[in-house]
Design an enzyme around this catalytic site. Structure first.
Site, PDB file in Angstrom:
ATOM      1  N   ASP A 294      -5.261 -15.711  -9.827  1.00 32.35           N
ATOM      2  CA  ASP A 294      -5.914 -14.613  -9.119  1.00 32.35           C
ATOM      3  C   ASP A 294      -6.454 -15.036  -7.770  1.00 32.35           C
ATOM      4  O   ASP A 294      -6.200 -14.384  -6.755  1.00 32.35           O
ATOM      5  CB  ASP A 294      -7.052 -14.035  -9.964  1.00 32.35           C
ATOM      6  CG  ASP A 294      -6.534 -13.209 -11.133  1.00 32.35           C
ATOM      7  OD1 ASP A 294      -5.314 -13.237 -11.398  1.00 32.35           O
ATOM      8  OD2 ASP A 294      -7.352 -12.533 -11.781  1.00 32.35           O
TER       9      ASP A 294
ATOM     10  N   ARG B 121     -22.921 -17.786 -11.737  1.00 34.65           N
ATOM     11  CA  ARG B 121     -22.570 -17.084 -10.503  1.00 34.65           C
ATOM     12  C   ARG B 121     -23.554 -17.312  -9.372  1.00 34.65           C
ATOM     13  O   ARG B 121     -23.135 -17.515  -8.222  1.00 34.65           O
ATOM     14  CB  ARG B 121     -22.422 -15.578 -10.780  1.00 34.65           C
ATOM     15  CG  ARG B 121     -21.317 -15.212 -11.764  1.00 34.65           C
ATOM     16  CD  ARG B 121     -20.082 -16.022 -11.587  1.00 34.65           C
ATOM     17  NE  ARG B 121     -18.917 -15.507 -12.280  1.00 34.65           N
ATOM     18  CZ  ARG B 121     -17.800 -16.214 -12.430  1.00 34.65           C
ATOM     19  NH1 ARG B 121     -17.714 -17.462 -11.951  1.00 34.65           N
ATOM     20  NH2 ARG B 121     -16.771 -15.695 -13.062  1.00 34.65           N
TER      21      ARG B 121
ATOM     22  N   ASP C  46     -19.357  -9.601 -12.557  1.00 34.58           N
ATOM     23  CA  ASP C  46     -19.396 -10.768 -11.685  1.00 34.58           C
ATOM     24  C   ASP C  46     -19.454 -10.403 -10.204  1.00 34.58           C
ATOM     25  O   ASP C  46     -20.119 -11.081  -9.427  1.00 34.58           O
ATOM     26  CB  ASP C  46     -18.189 -11.668 -11.961  1.00 34.58           C
ATOM     27  CG  ASP C  46     -18.402 -12.484 -13.220  1.00 34.58           C
ATOM     28  OD1 ASP C  46     -19.571 -12.714 -13.579  1.00 34.58           O
ATOM     29  OD2 ASP C  46     -17.410 -12.883 -13.841  1.00 34.58           O
TER      30      ASP C  46
ATOM     31  N   SER D 114      -8.593 -12.987 -20.115  1.00 33.25           N
ATOM     32  CA  SER D 114      -9.474 -13.183 -18.978  1.00 33.25           C
ATOM     33  C   SER D 114     -10.577 -14.134 -19.436  1.00 33.25           C
ATOM     34  O   SER D 114     -11.322 -13.820 -20.355  1.00 33.25           O
ATOM     35  CB  SER D 114     -10.051 -11.823 -18.561  1.00 33.25           C
ATOM     36  OG  SER D 114     -11.044 -12.019 -17.592  1.00 33.25           O
TER      37      SER D 114
END
Lengths: 406, 406, 406, 406
Positions: B17, B97, B126, B180
Site C-alpha cells: 500500500d 500512531r 488510523d 489487513s
C-alpha cells in the site's frame, strides 16, 4: 448490650457461627429467635438447618427458596451493567445480601419482630450490606450484630462457647478450621488462613465449584447463549429459567476450569483483604453479555456504561443496592438494553472463555459500510477529512498560539 | 487534488500500500517524496524497505529505531492507566500512531517538507490518529491522505496500478490477499476477509505472535515481574530495558497461548468493525500491573482510576494522545503511581494469566487489621456500628418520609 | 451541488437569510420548496412569513405552534437535569433545534419531500444540531445546507442577491446590520459585531427581553413556584401550562433584570465564540429547581446528577438530543425526580434570584436530627466516631507504611 | 472517657465553646492543654484569646498567622478547580479545616503532645474534616472530641458549666445566643436558630461581611483581575499577595452586596442542614477564574474539569484534603492551568458579578476563524459536512436497523 428485644429474626445458615449466635441471642437478650434460612443455591440441604434450629429451641423457622428471584432480580440486572468490582470481582456475595435482608425484613414485619440479626463480623463488608438494606427498607428496625457486641473475640472462645452449648463444630478434611466461605448460585468465596499472606498461592484442594484449568478437559466446549433485552434466556437454544440457566453455566464453567479470581481487594470499612472466588457461570455470562452488546449497542451508550460501571460495582459492593443512586444507574443501564438481543457463541477451554461469534437481528455491524472492499458509495471517505479537520481545530489554534504564530 | 506540494514525508512501511502511495504521490503531486520507516518492533527487517524506496526513486530515507521510546514513553504510561478500549482491546495500534506522527513531523521540519502523508484509509481510525497528531504538533502542516483522494477505490484497481508501476505484490501462504494487519512490539492486529462476518471464528493459521491455548505447553510457566513507580523494570529479577522487557513478555505470552482478543469494536468514524488482536506481553503486563496496584494503591485512588480509565482509553483510541485532556489524565494517573513498587508472581498456562502472589515494601495490606483471628485491638469492631448508622442515615430519613412516618 | 431534488422542506423564519435560501433553493435545485415556520415563542407574528413565502412562490406552507411541546418535552426535561453548558449557558438555542428538526422530518414524510434544508451556517453549532436530528430520525434523508454550498460567502454578496431577487432587508434602529440572533420562549441569543471582541462590553441597547439590573425596580418581587416531580406547575399558586408558566417567568425575570449571560464558549466545531444571552425565565427556573431538589433529593442522587450534568449539557449543546446516550441520562435524571415536589419562594431583585424559602411534604430536612439543640436521642453523636475512624483507616494505614512504621 | 492523656493540643478560638472544652479537658483528662489559635483572617484580635487561655491556666499558647498559607496553598488551588459544593457553596469552612489540623499536628509533634482536640460537634462535618486530616498526617494520634464524649448535651448545661467555671458568655445584640458561625478570610457561615426552618428567610441583621444588594451603591464598580497560571495576582494592575488580594476582593464584594448564599445542603454525616454563607471575595474570584478559563482553556480540558469539579468539591467538603484522590485531581487540574493567564474585567453591582471583558496573550479565541464575516479561507465550511456525517453515522445505522430497512 443494646435495647431489650422481644423477638428477633436471625439470618441463619445452620452453620457454626450462626448457631452460636442463635444461642447467644436467646441467652443474652432473653428473646425469642426466629430463624430464617434463604436458599440462594448454596448447594446444601437446608432441612438439616431446620432440625438444628429446632434443637436450639426455635419455634418459628422460615426456609425460603429465593433462587429464581435472586438470579432474575439481582444477578441479571447487575450483569446488564457489566459490573466488576476493582476490575475482576463478580460481586457474588455482595449481590446476595440485599435479597436476604429484604426477605428478613418482610418476615420480621410478618411475625411481629422488632429486631433482626446476622452473623457478619465487624471487620467485613457484609455487616454493611445487611444493615444498609435493613435500614433502607424499615428505618426503625433494631439491628443486633453479635460480632460487634459479644466478648467471643477469638476462635478459641467461640469453640468453647459452642462446646458448652452442645453446638457441633465442623472441620475440614484435614481437621483444620475451614476457610471463611460464602456460597450461592453465583459464586463461592474464600478468605482467611493461608490467604492472609498475599504472596502465597491458594492450595488446589480449597476449590469447590471448578476444576483447575490443568485438570479441565483437553477438548474445548462450544456453547451458544441467547439474550433478550440484555438478559440471557437460553443455552444452545434451550430456554431456561434464570436460576436454571445460571446453574447450567456453572456446570459448564466449573467443568472447564473457568471463573477463579484471586484478588487483594479494598473493603468498604477501610482495609485491604485478600479473597479468592469461584464464579464459573457468572464469568461466562459476563463475557457473553459484553459480546452481545458489542454487536447491538451504540458506541456512546457502551462507553457511558463503561464509565459508570465501576461506580455501579462499588455501590453493590458497599451495600447500596436499595439506594436512590443505584436505582438511577439501573434506569440508565436498563434504558440501554432494549436491543441487546441475539446469540453469542463461546468456546470454553481450560479456564478460557473465548468469543467465537455473535449475531443479532439488531446488529449495528454494517458489513457494507465496514468492508475494506468497495462499498459502492455507502460511506464517503472524503467525509473523514472534514471530520478530522474540525476535531483538530481546537488543537491547531492552541498550537498556533502556544508556538507564537497566531 | 489538494494544494501543490514540493516535498512530502511519507510514513513508509515497504509494503504494497505505501509503495503504491509513494509512486502515486510522485506522479500525482509531481513532488519529492521522503520515506520514513519507523521500527516499532514489527519484527521485519527494514533494510529491504530502504532498497524498495530507492528503487522507486526516493533520495531521502529515514529508518529509525523507535522501540525504546515507544515502550518507555507511550506503552508504559498507557499501562499505568490500565487502559483497555471497550473492556478488552489493548490499543496496540492506537498507541503507536502518535509516535510515528511525532517523528514524521520532526523529519518534515528537519528536511524542509511542507507536507506529510500516510497510508491509512478513509474508513478507519488510523487516519484520525495520524492527522490529529500532525495538526497538534505542527498546526500549519499540509496533510495528504491518498486513500481519501485517489480513484483507486477497489483492490483490483490497486493491484493494476501496482503491476503497471512494477511494484511487487505479496500474497499469503495460500495465495490469497492477506488480512489487513498492523504489528509492533505491543501487538498484531487483523481485520478484513472472513473477519467481516462477526459470527465466524477466525482461522487458527491466521495467528502469528501466539500459539493457541490448545497448543501451548501442558506445564505452566511461573514468572515474577518487578515494578517501580508503576512501570515494570525486571523479569524474574533481571532488569531489562523497556523494549527488551516487553519483548521478553511477548515471548512468554506467545508461547503460552496468551493475549488473543476477538472483538466487534466501535470506530471513531462511526461504524462497528471486527478486529482480532494478539497482545501476548501486554496482556501479561496489564494483569500484573493491576495486581501490583491491588497491594499498593489506595482504594479511592484505584477507583478514581477505574472510573477514568475508559475515557483515557477512548482518547488514545480516537487519536488524542497530544491533547490537553490526555495530558491532564496522565498527570492524575502518574500522581497515583509513586508507591506502585514491588513484585508480582504470575502463572502462565494455556491462555490464562493467573496472579499467584504480590509483595511490596509499600504494601497497604495490613495482615494485623485484616485477620479473622484476634487482632489485639488494631481494629475496633464497634466502630463499624457508627460507620453503618451514619452511612444509612440519609436512607433512613428518606424511608421514614416516604413511608409517611416522619 | 448535491444530488438533484424534487421537493425540499425548509425551516423558514421569514427573515432575510432563510428568504434568500428559499429563493436560492428554487433557483439552484430547480425544486419545489415547502416552507415550515415553527412558533417556539420567538415573539413575532408568523403570518407575515406566510405572506413572504407565498410571494416567493411557495405553495405548501406549514406554520405550527409548538410552544407547549417545546416547553413540556424539551425545556422541562432539560431543567430536570440542571443542565448548564460551561457552567452558565442555559442552552436556549440548542434545545429548540431538535424539535424543529423533528417536525420538519414529519412534514417531509407527510408531503413526500426527499430533502430538508436549514439556514444555519457552516461555522456554527446549529447545522450540527439540525442535521444530527434529521439523520437520527430519518437516516436516508437528503440534507441541503446552503451556507456550505453556495458562493454567497460575504454579507455584501448576500445583500446583492437579496436586492436582485426583491427580498427585503431589515436594518436595526441605527441602520446597521443586526446581530446574529435566535429567539424562542426560553431565550434570546446575540452573536457577532462588537461581540467578536471579547474584551468589549455589550451595548445596553442590544438587549430585548430584559431591562438592565440598573433599570430594574428598586423594590424586590417575591414569587413562589410550585413543583411536581421535578417540573414547575404553578406560580404563586396559580397552575399554568408549561408554555404559559415559562412566559410568566420571562416577564418576571425580564422586569427584574434577570438572566443575562456574557460568555466565551467552545463550539462543537472546534472554535471559541462569544455569545450574549437573555434567559430571564429559565434563570429563575434553574435556581428554583435546584432549591426544590436541595430539600427533597437524596445526597448521592444529587451528587450523581451534578457529576453527569455537564455531560448532559454537552450532549444537548452538541446536538445529540435524539441519541441513545442522552436518553439514558434522561432515564437516570427522571428516576431521581419522583419526590421533587413542593414550593420554592424566591426574591427577584435587580438581576438577583435569591432563594428565601423551600417547603415540601417530601422534605428530607429533618429538623429534629439537624438541630443544634438537644435532639433527645434522634442522632447518637458517638456514631460519628466510628464513622470517622473507618473512613480514615485507609489513610492511616498508608501513613504508617509511608512513614516507615508499619 | 478515652485513654489517659498527658498533653493535648486544642484548636482554640477564645470563644465560649472552646473555652469550655479547654476547662473540661483539664478537669476530665487531668492533662496539660496546649492552646493553638490559627489566624485565618477571622477578623478578630487573637491576643485576647491568649489572655483567656492564660486565665484558664494554659502555659503553652501558639498564635499563628496562617493567612498567606491559607489563601496560597488551600484557597487558590481549590479555585483552580472551580469547586462549588452542590452547585453553590464556596467551601469556606471546609477548606480551612485541613490547614488548622496540619498546623495542630505540627505543634503536637513539636511540643510532645500525644493527643489533639477540637470544638466541632458530633453532628457536623467539621469533626470529620479535622480528624481525617489528623489521622492522615499522624496516624497514631489520639483524638479527643469532647462533644461526642461529655454529658453537656444541651445549651443550658453548657452555660451552667461556663458559669460554674468563670467562663464569660457572649450574647448577640439582642441578648440572644448567637448563630453558629465560622469565619475566615474566605467566608462567614451561619447555622442554627431561625435558619433551622428552611421556609424562613434570614434576617438582614444577621449578615456581617456584606451589605444587602438593596443597600449596595447605585453605581456599579468596575474591577480588573489579573491571573497567572490560574491564580489571581493583581487587582486593577496592582500586584497583591494572596491574602491581601482576597481581602481586597472581600471589601469590593461586601460593599456591593455580593456573595450571599442560602442553602439546604447535605452533610457528610447523613443529614440535611441549612446554611447561609457570605463569600464576597470568593464569589468574585470564582466568576473571574471561569471567565479567564473561557478564553484560554481548551474545550475538552474545560469540560473534563467541569465533570470532575463536583467530585473535587465533595472531597473538600467531606474532609479529604490530604487524601490521594484529592491530590490526583489536583494534579489533573493544575496540569490545565499553565496558560490561564490574562485579565478579566468585571462589573460589580448590587449582588451581581458581571463579566464585561477578558483578554490574554494566550487567548484561544480566534476572531478570524470565529467571525460571521468573510474569513478568507481560515475555516472551510465544507469540512462541517463530513464532520456531521461521521458523527451521525452511528445513529443513522441504528435508525436503519431499528426501522427495519438495513
Amino acid at each position: 448490650m443494646s435495647k431489650p428485644v422481644q423477638k428477633v429474626v436471625l439470618a441463619y445458615s445452620g452453620g457454626l457461627d450462626t448457631s452460636i449466635i442463635l444461642k447467644w441471642l436467646q441467652e443474652h437478650y432473653q428473646c425469642e429467635v426466629v430463624a430464617f434460612c434463604a436458599d440462594l443455591g448454596q448447594g446444601e440441604e437446608l432441612e438439616p438447618a431446620r432440625q438444628k434450629a429446632m434443637n436450639l429451641g426455635v419455634r418459628e423457622i422460615y426456609i425460603d427458596d429465593l433462587k429464581e428471584e435472586f438470579v432474575r432480580d439481582f444477578v441479571f440486572p447487575m450483569y446488564r451493567a457489566n459490573a466488576l468490582y476493582e476490575g475482576v470481582y463478580h460481586l457474588g456475595t455482595s449481590i446476595a445480601r440485599p435479597l436476604i435482608a429484604k426477605r428478613q425484613i418482610e418476615i420480621a414485619t410478618q411475625c411481629g419482630a422488632e429486631a433482626v440479626s446476622h452473623g457478619a463480623t465487624g471487620k467485613g463488608n457484609d455487616q454493611v450490606r445487611f444493615e444498609l438494606a435493613y435500614y433502607a427498607l424499615r428505618p426503625g428496625i433494631q439491628v443486633i450484630a453479635p460480632w460487634r457486641e459479644w466478648d467471643l473475640t477469638s476462635r478459641e472462645k467461640l469453640l468453647a462457647y459452642a462446646d458448652a452449648n452442645g453446638i457441633p463444630v465442623a472441620r475440614d478434611k484435614r481437621g483444620d478450621v475451614p476457610y471463611s466461605m460464602d456460597r450461592n448460585l453465583l459464586h463461592l468465596s474464600f478468605e482467611g488462613k493461608v490467604l492472609e499472606d498475599p504472596w502465597k498461592e491458594p492450595e488446589e484442594e480449597m476449590f469447590v465449584l471448578s476444576v483447575s484449568p490443568e485438570r479441565a478437559p483437553d477438548k474445548p466446549t462450544y456453547v451458544e447463549i441467547s439474550f433478550e433485552k440484555g438478559d440471557p434466556v437460553a443455552i444452545d437454544g434451550e430456554r431456561l429459567s434464570p436460576a436454571n440457566l445460571l446453574a447450567r453455566l456453572n456446570a459448564l464453567g466449573g467443568a472447564n476450569g473457568i471463573g477463579r479470581v484471586d484478588l487483594v481487594e479494598n473493603r468498604y470499612v477501610g482495609m485491604k483483604s485478600r479473597g479468592v472466588y469461584e464464579t464459573p457461570g457468572g464469568t461466562i455470562l459476563g463475557v457473553a453479555h459484553r459480546a452481545m452488546e458489542s454487536l447491538t449497542l451504540d458506541r456512546e451508550a457502551a462507553h457511558l456504561k463503561d464509565e459508570l460501571g465501576p461506580r455501579y460495582a462499588s455501590l453493590v459492593y458497599n451495600g447500596y443496592w436499595f439506594s436512590p443512586e443505584r436505582l438511577m444507574l439501573q434506569s440508565l443501564v436498563d434504558a440501554s438494553q432494549t436491543y441487546v438481543t441475539g446469540v453469542v457463541r463461546l468456546k470454553l477451554y481450560k479456564g478460557n472463555v473465548i468469543v467465537t461469534g455473535r449475531k443479532s437481528e439488531q446488529s449495528l455491524f454494517d458489513p457494507v459500510v465496514a468492508t475494506f472492499e468497495d462499498d459502492h458509495g455507502a460511506y464517503d471517505q472524503a467525509d473523514a477529512s472534514g471530520f478530522i479537520k474540525l476535531n483538530a481545530l481546537r488543537m491547531r489554534i492552541a498550537a498556533l498560539v502556544r508556538q507564537g504564530k497566531p
